[in-house]
Design a protein around this motif. Structure first.
Motif, PDB file in Angstrom:
ATOM      1  N   GLU A  59      45.233  30.363  25.441  1.00 37.03           N
ATOM      2  CA  GLU A  59      46.662  30.483  25.734  1.00 37.03           C
ATOM      3  C   GLU A  59      47.073  29.806  27.048  1.00 37.03           C
ATOM      4  N   HIS A  62      49.615  26.857  27.126  1.00 35.94           N
ATOM      5  CA  HIS A  62      51.005  27.283  26.902  1.00 35.94           C
ATOM      6  C   HIS A  62      51.616  27.787  28.204  1.00 35.94           C
ATOM      7  N   GLU A  65      52.330  24.819  30.466  1.00 35.49           N
ATOM      8  CA  GLU A  65      53.504  24.064  30.019  1.00 35.49           C
ATOM      9  C   GLU A  65      54.790  24.779  30.445  1.00 35.49           C
ATOM     10  N   ILE A  66      54.845  26.080  30.227  1.00 36.16           N
ATOM     11  CA  ILE A  66      56.020  26.871  30.608  1.00 36.16           C
ATOM     12  C   ILE A  66      56.155  26.902  32.133  1.00 36.16           C
ATOM     13  N   SER A 149      51.816  33.554  22.270  1.00 35.25           N
ATOM     14  CA  SER A 149      52.154  32.204  21.836  1.00 35.25           C
ATOM     15  C   SER A 149      53.142  31.609  22.839  1.00 35.25           C
ATOM     16  N   LYS A 150      53.273  30.306  22.798  1.00 37.64           N
ATOM     17  CA  LYS A 150      54.222  29.631  23.674  1.00 37.64           C
ATOM     18  C   LYS A 150      55.644  30.123  23.386  1.00 37.64           C
ATOM     19  N   ARG A 154      58.014  31.891  26.116  1.00 43.90           N
ATOM     20  CA  ARG A 154      59.305  31.269  26.439  1.00 43.90           C
ATOM     21  C   ARG A 154      60.459  32.248  26.185  1.00 43.90           C
TER      22      ARG A 154
END
Length: 162
Positions: A59, A62, A65-66, A149-150, A154
């Motif tokens: 994970e 993700h 990235e966030i 999860s992404k 988010r």
């Protein structure tokens, strides 16, 4: 001029090496708790993980990235809390470099007292990782037990960052 030309590559190498050094603060539970309380007017995402935890490692991209998306947002902060042993600090530093972790990483050196501090984060937490706790203005707003999860990450952030 010759001296400058000879020393310039060495200086550049030192600057590049310094920029690539990963830092890991080592904290006890109380220091981490104080850090959480000090983050006023922010959504603080605190992810508990370890380098040896496959779902944690899965994970992390993700999360990065966030974290990178919100990097300029003063109302957002992410802290990755490694539960690796203090003796494995070098492995954690190497992992941070290899995975390009951009969020702040701390090593929680308080394994002997985990039965004391785990329920202080969440009374229903059984100690498994990954776990993510979301705080807004120092107050817990969400506890996520297990891999995120992404999209889930988010959504939770968007609901709490204003």
């Amino acid at each position: 001029m010759k001296i400058l030309l000879k020393t310039l590559p060495v200086l550049l190498f030192c600057i590049i090496c310094k920029a690539q050094q990963a830092e890991v603060s080592v904290l006890q539970y109380e220091a981490l708790e104080n850090r959480i309380r000090q983050e006023h007017e922010k959504l603080l995402v605190v992810n508990f993980w370890a380098t040896t935890c496959a779902p944690c490692v899965k994970e992390l991209p993700h999360f990065m990235e966030i974290n990178n998306e919100y990097a300029g947002n003063s109302k957002f902060k992410m802290i990755l809390v490694s539960l690796d042993r203090l003796a494995d600090r070098d492995r954690v530093v190497k992992f941070i470099k290899n995975k390009n972790l951009t969020a702040e990483v701390v090593l929680l050196d308080d394994i002997k007292r985990m039965n004391t501090w785990i329920p202080r984060f969440e009374k229903n937490w059984d100690g498994n990782i990954p776990v993510t706790v979301f705080y807004k203005n120092g107050e817990k707003v969400k506890f996520n037990d297990g891999e995120m999860s992404k999209e889930e990450l988010r959504k939770t952030i968007n609901e709490n960052v204003q």
